[in-house]
Design a protein around this motif. Structure first.
Motif, PDB file in Angstrom:
ATOM      1  N   ASP A  80     -62.741  41.891 -58.645  1.00 61.40           N
ATOM      2  CA  ASP A  80     -61.508  42.147 -59.396  1.00 61.40           C
ATOM      3  C   ASP A  80     -60.367  41.379 -58.733  1.00 61.40           C
ATOM      4  OD1 ASP A  80     -59.324  43.093 -60.767  1.00 61.40           O
ATOM      5  OD2 ASP A  80     -59.551  45.185 -60.134  1.00 61.40           O
ATOM      6  N   LEU A  81     -59.956  40.278 -59.353  1.00 60.39           N
ATOM      7  CA  LEU A  81     -58.929  39.422 -58.759  1.00 60.39           C
ATOM      8  C   LEU A  81     -57.567  40.105 -58.711  1.00 60.39           C
ATOM      9  CD1 LEU A  81     -59.912  35.981 -60.346  1.00 60.39           C
ATOM     10  CD2 LEU A  81     -60.544  36.918 -58.107  1.00 60.39           C
ATOM     11  N   TRP A  82     -57.297  41.012 -59.631  1.00 61.28           N
ATOM     12  CA  TRP A  82     -56.021  41.735 -59.608  1.00 61.28           C
ATOM     13  C   TRP A  82     -55.940  42.586 -58.338  1.00 61.28           C
ATOM     14  CZ3 TRP A  82     -52.528  41.000 -63.662  1.00 61.28           C
ATOM     15  CH2 TRP A  82     -53.032  40.325 -64.773  1.00 61.28           C
ATOM     16  N   HIS A  83     -57.021  43.212 -57.989  1.00 61.02           N
ATOM     17  CA  HIS A  83     -57.074  44.014 -56.773  1.00 61.02           C
ATOM     18  C   HIS A  83     -56.879  43.134 -55.540  1.00 61.02           C
ATOM     19  CE1 HIS A  83     -58.616  46.891 -53.788  1.00 61.02           C
ATOM     20  NE2 HIS A  83     -59.413  45.920 -53.363  1.00 61.02           N
ATOM     21  N   ILE A  84     -57.531  41.975 -55.504  1.00 57.09           N
ATOM     22  CA  ILE A  84     -57.412  41.066 -54.363  1.00 57.09           C
ATOM     23  C   ILE A  84     -55.985  40.548 -54.233  1.00 57.09           C
ATOM     24  CG2 ILE A  84     -58.090  38.774 -53.540  1.00 57.09           C
ATOM     25  CD1 ILE A  84     -60.135  40.915 -52.946  1.00 57.09           C
ATOM     26  N   ALA A  85     -55.387  40.138 -55.345  1.00 55.40           N
ATOM     27  CA  ALA A  85     -54.016  39.619 -55.302  1.00 55.40           C
ATOM     28  C   ALA A  85     -53.034  40.678 -54.820  1.00 55.40           C
ATOM     29  CB  ALA A  85     -53.614  39.101 -56.681  1.00 55.40           C
ATOM     30  N   ASP A  86     -53.286  41.941 -55.206  1.00 55.02           N
ATOM     31  CA  ASP A  86     -52.410  43.035 -54.755  1.00 55.02           C
ATOM     32  C   ASP A  86     -52.428  43.190 -53.244  1.00 55.02           C
ATOM     33  OD1 ASP A  86     -51.081  44.012 -56.932  1.00 55.02           O
ATOM     34  OD2 ASP A  86     -52.582  45.512 -57.439  1.00 55.02           O
ATOM     35  N   GLY A  87     -53.601  42.979 -52.639  1.00 58.23           N
ATOM     36  CA  GLY A  87     -53.744  43.249 -51.212  1.00 58.23           C
ATOM     37  C   GLY A  87     -53.449  42.071 -50.317  1.00 58.23           C
ATOM     38  N   ALA A  88     -53.140  40.908 -50.882  1.00 57.90           N
ATOM     39  CA  ALA A  88     -52.948  39.700 -50.090  1.00 57.90           C
ATOM     40  C   ALA A  88     -51.490  39.523 -49.668  1.00 57.90           C
ATOM     41  CB  ALA A  88     -53.403  38.483 -50.884  1.00 57.90           C
ATOM     42  N   ALA A  89     -51.309  39.007 -48.447  1.00 60.61           N
ATOM     43  CA  ALA A  89     -49.967  38.620 -48.002  1.00 60.61           C
ATOM     44  C   ALA A  89     -49.644  37.200 -48.457  1.00 60.61           C
ATOM     45  CB  ALA A  89     -49.864  38.721 -46.483  1.00 60.61           C
ATOM     46  N   ALA A  90     -50.679  36.362 -48.591  1.00 55.82           N
ATOM     47  CA  ALA A  90     -50.502  34.994 -49.050  1.00 55.82           C
ATOM     48  C   ALA A  90     -51.758  34.556 -49.781  1.00 55.82           C
ATOM     49  CB  ALA A  90     -50.235  34.063 -47.866  1.00 55.82           C
ATOM     50  N   ILE A  91     -51.583  33.637 -50.752  1.00 59.44           N
ATOM     51  CA  ILE A  91     -52.701  33.174 -51.571  1.00 59.44           C
ATOM     52  C   ILE A  91     -52.683  31.650 -51.613  1.00 59.44           C
ATOM     53  CG2 ILE A  91     -53.692  33.133 -53.898  1.00 59.44           C
ATOM     54  CD1 ILE A  91     -52.489  35.944 -54.298  1.00 59.44           C
ATOM     55  N   TRP A  92     -53.803  31.052 -51.234  1.00 60.67           N
ATOM     56  CA  TRP A  92     -54.013  29.619 -51.393  1.00 60.67           C
ATOM     57  C   TRP A  92     -55.140  29.453 -52.398  1.00 60.67           C
ATOM     58  CZ3 TRP A  92     -54.281  27.330 -45.705  1.00 60.67           C
ATOM     59  CH2 TRP A  92     -53.074  27.597 -45.052  1.00 60.67           C
ATOM     60  N   ALA A  93     -54.925  28.609 -53.404  1.00 63.97           N
ATOM     61  CA  ALA A  93     -55.944  28.514 -54.441  1.00 63.97           C
ATOM     62  C   ALA A  93     -55.966  27.144 -55.070  1.00 63.97           C
ATOM     63  CB  ALA A  93     -55.697  29.570 -55.526  1.00 63.97           C
ATOM     64  N   ASN A  94     -57.123  26.786 -55.569  1.00 69.01           N
ATOM     65  CA  ASN A  94     -57.218  25.664 -56.480  1.00 69.01           C
ATOM     66  C   ASN A  94     -56.462  26.022 -57.756  1.00 69.01           C
ATOM     67  OD1 ASN A  94     -58.841  24.555 -59.006  1.00 69.01           O
ATOM     68  ND2 ASN A  94     -59.072  23.078 -57.347  1.00 69.01           N
ATOM     69  N   ALA A  95     -55.744  25.078 -58.307  1.00 70.97           N
ATOM     70  CA  ALA A  95     -54.893  25.380 -59.463  1.00 70.97           C
ATOM     71  C   ALA A  95     -55.690  25.646 -60.733  1.00 70.97           C
ATOM     72  CB  ALA A  95     -53.903  24.240 -59.696  1.00 70.97           C
ATOM     73  N   ASP A  96     -57.013  25.476 -60.679  1.00 69.44           N
ATOM     74  CA  ASP A  96     -57.858  25.853 -61.817  1.00 69.44           C
ATOM     75  C   ASP A  96     -58.466  27.238 -61.636  1.00 69.44           C
ATOM     76  OD1 ASP A  96     -57.877  24.127 -63.981  1.00 69.44           O
ATOM     77  OD2 ASP A  96     -59.157  22.672 -62.954  1.00 69.44           O
ATOM     78  N   HIS A  97     -58.293  27.827 -60.476  1.00 74.38           N
ATOM     79  CA  HIS A  97     -58.909  29.118 -60.191  1.00 74.38           C
ATOM     80  C   HIS A  97     -58.145  30.231 -60.903  1.00 74.38           C
ATOM     81  CE1 HIS A  97     -60.839  32.386 -58.044  1.00 74.38           C
ATOM     82  NE2 HIS A  97     -61.643  31.512 -57.454  1.00 74.38           N
ATOM     83  N   GLU A  98     -58.865  31.178 -61.510  1.00 72.05           N
ATOM     84  CA  GLU A  98     -58.209  32.258 -62.245  1.00 72.05           C
ATOM     85  C   GLU A  98     -57.298  33.094 -61.355  1.00 72.05           C
ATOM     86  OE1 GLU A  98     -61.479  34.328 -64.053  1.00 72.05           O
ATOM     87  OE2 GLU A  98     -61.245  33.224 -65.939  1.00 72.05           O
ATOM     88  N   LEU A  99     -57.555  33.111 -60.048  1.00 72.35           N
ATOM     89  CA  LEU A  99     -56.680  33.850 -59.143  1.00 72.35           C
ATOM     90  C   LEU A  99     -55.258  33.297 -59.197  1.00 72.35           C
ATOM     91  CD1 LEU A  99     -56.354  36.026 -56.957  1.00 72.35           C
ATOM     92  CD2 LEU A  99     -56.986  34.295 -55.256  1.00 72.35           C
ATOM     93  N   SER A 100     -55.115  32.009 -59.487  1.00 75.36           N
ATOM     94  CA  SER A 100     -53.781  31.414 -59.587  1.00 75.36           C
ATOM     95  C   SER A 100     -52.963  32.065 -60.697  1.00 75.36           C
ATOM     96  CB  SER A 100     -53.888  29.909 -59.852  1.00 75.36           C
ATOM     97  OG  SER A 100     -54.557  29.257 -58.817  1.00 75.36           O
ATOM     98  N   LEU A 101     -53.604  32.250 -61.847  1.00 74.91           N
ATOM     99  CA  LEU A 101     -52.905  32.854 -62.977  1.00 74.91           C
ATOM    100  C   LEU A 101     -52.654  34.335 -62.730  1.00 74.91           C
ATOM    101  CD1 LEU A 101     -51.685  32.756 -65.765  1.00 74.91           C
ATOM    102  CD2 LEU A 101     -53.975  32.981 -66.739  1.00 74.91           C
ATOM    103  N   VAL A 102     -53.651  35.037 -62.200  1.00 73.24           N
ATOM    104  CA  VAL A 102     -53.490  36.465 -61.921  1.00 73.24           C
ATOM    105  C   VAL A 102     -52.349  36.690 -60.947  1.00 73.24           C
ATOM    106  CG1 VAL A 102     -54.580  38.456 -60.821  1.00 73.24           C
ATOM    107  CG2 VAL A 102     -55.872  37.089 -62.468  1.00 73.24           C
TER     108      VAL A 102
END
Length: 517
Positions: A80-102
């Motif tokens: 669940d990327l929404w859960h991961i994004a909530d718990g992160a202090a910083a996010i590095w991602a490929n700009a095609d990765h759905e985590l970027s949009l979430v």
């Protein structure tokens, strides 16, 4: 439309594998890196090491990248990327990765590596454009009807599934689900994982605060005591108020259940999730309009929890007619909400309160089916009732009378839906809110006055889980109600046929015995 979709996605938290696991990030690991290739993963890890951040990294491997020579934990599988994004202090991602949009939908800052469709997201207007691109060009259809639906309606449906899944995530194990119930109950308890969490014993894995969901009538007293002694939180499972066609006593699996994390709706000695909804929830106009439409569909379809039977003429064609609803006397609803009361006692009190009425006694279907306690011989019942009614469906029978007397019967709720005066001799869930004549000891907790549409919204929309018998997917109540109305909810099994035949034989033998007596 774009901004509406952005708001819907933010509030619903759907998109990506929202049903996926929600792993807890390791202590001190709050920099999430989400590459889309092995080469990019190595580049991101190298950058983290150069900036002294390698000890904080956690990698999401959603592309099957394989093992790395790194100390960074790697999260694999459906997440669940929404859960991961909530718990992160910083996010590095490929700009095609759905985590970027979430992450952008959640207002989180993202550092991009390589270009892609979600790169340079900033501000609602840019986000609106990207969301439009992400959802346009697709055709969406309703899984229940097959009809074309808008992206907004698709998000709403996914949002309903998200709430169901998230609510079920806290359940560590499920006890007491009979084998014949599992094909329909398991989907309503889905938590996003692949395996059912059913068990028959209390194991060490239950400890630690996670919830044990229990169908108490099918769980041994010994096991229930062990759960209590261990101090484990319990959620109780029971049939919903619209369970589908056929009797549970005949082993027809339910198409609706409730999972109550506080108590259970038919036990007034403690609070329940349903009571809390009725006591505290604010219900907006859209919800009440939906409740009113659902009520109308239920009434138009003649739908009842026990809807077997036909429409026949009653003996009394005029005058004040009162229906007295028999119940299963050792059912937990009666034992908790009307302790010590019997069907004969109910009938006697109804006659005292309605001396001039034409009293119609309706035996409970499970008692009539020969499976449960509560039988009154006809000659004894007719000392107080003018008529014993077995042939009509309960829905049509309620339509034919002016009022209903019951202990805690769900038939009283169904009578309220049909605009009838209801007198409760026990304490059912629908008593104490200003809609019934209450003779039982109403808990002082129930202080709110509720309209009928508010009662319907709480009882039929907000509280239960439903399953579509055609697709076997969790569904809104409207889908199941329409399936029942269109006779599309039959779940015939050999066991159900056998139980029905056994019950008919037992009931016939009992009537012969009563006549001989």
């Amino acid at each position: 439309m774009g901004l509406d979709l952005v708001s819907l996605l933010k509030s619903s938290r759907v998109g990506g594998n929202f049903w996926g696991s929600q792993p807890k990030l390791p202590e001190g690991r709050d920099l999430i890196i989400a590459p889309s290739s092995r080469g990019l993963a190595l580049e991101m890890l190298k950058a983290a090491n150069a900036e002294g951040l390698s000890g904080r990294c956690v990698m999401i491997d959603s592309h099957g990248l394989g093992a790395f020579s790194t100390e960074a934990p790697i999260l694999t599988g459906s997440i669940d990327l929404w859960h991961i994004a909530d718990g992160a202090a910083a996010i590095w991602a490929n700009a095609d990765h759905e985590l970027s949009l979430v992450a952008s939908l959640l207002g989180r800052s993202v550092r991009y590596f390589c270009g892609g469709r979600f790169g340079s997201l900033s501000g609602d207007r840019r986000l609106e454009h990207v969301v439009q691109q992400a959802v346009s060009g697709w055709t969406y259809s309703c899984p229940f009807s097959g009809e074309a639906i808008t992206p907004a309606r698709a998000i709403k449906l996914l949002s309903d599934w998200r709430r169901l899944i998230d609510r079920n995530r806290s359940i560590s194990s499920v006890l007491g689900i009979a084998g014949w119930k599992r094909p329909t109950v398991d989907p309503m308890l889905w938590d996003g994982s692949d395996m059912p969490r059913r068990s028959t014993e209390l194991s060490p894995s239950f400890r630690g605060g996670s919830v044990v969901a229990v169908w108490k009538s099918r769980t041994s007293t010994t096991l229930l005591n062990r759960i209590s002694e261990a101090g484990l939180p319990v959620a109780e499972i029971e049939d919903g108020m619209i369970r589908g066609r056929g009797l549970g006593a005949n082993c027809v699996p339910p198409l609706s259940i409730v999972v109550d994390f506080t108590g259970i709706y038919f036990d007034p000695t403690q609070t329940s999730d349903l009571e809390r909804i009725l006591q505290t929830a604010d219900m907006d106009e859209a919800l009440l309009d939906r409740a009113a439409r659902l009520k109308r569909t239920v009434l138009d379809g003649g739908i009842s929890k026990y809807d077997a039977g036909s429409r026949q003429e009653l003996k009394s064609k005029s005058g004040h007619r009162i229906l007295v609803m028999g119940q299963v006397e050792d059912d937990r609803s009666v034992l908790n909400g009307g302790p010590g009361q019997t069907n004969l006692g109910l009938l006697m009190r109804a006659r005292q309160l309605e001396p001039d009425a034409w009293l119609i006694y309706r035996p409970h279907p499970d008692v009539e089916a020969g499976h449960r306690k509560g039988h009154i011989p006809d000659h004894r019942a007719l000392q107080f009732a003018n008529e014993i009614e077995r042939g009509n469906s309960i829905a049509s029978l309620i339509d034919s009378v002016d009022g209903v007397h019951c202990i805690t019967s769900l038939g009283g709720f169904e009578a309220l839906l049909r605009g009838k005066q209801v007198t409760t001799h026990g304490v059912p869930f629908y008593a104490g809110w200003g809609l019934t004549i209450d003779l039982g000891p109403i808990p002082s907790r129930r202080t709110r006055r509720r309209s009928l549409d508010e009662l319907v919204a709480a009882t039929l929309i907000l509280y239960p889980n439903y399953l579509d018998p055609v697709t076997r997917l969790p569904c809104p109540p409207e889908v199941l109600v329409n399936r029942i109305a269109n006779n599309e909810d039959r779940l015939a099994t050999p066991l159900a046929w056998l139980r029905s035949s056994q019950g008919k034989l037992k009931a016939a033998l009992r009537r012969i015995w009563d006549a001989a007596a």
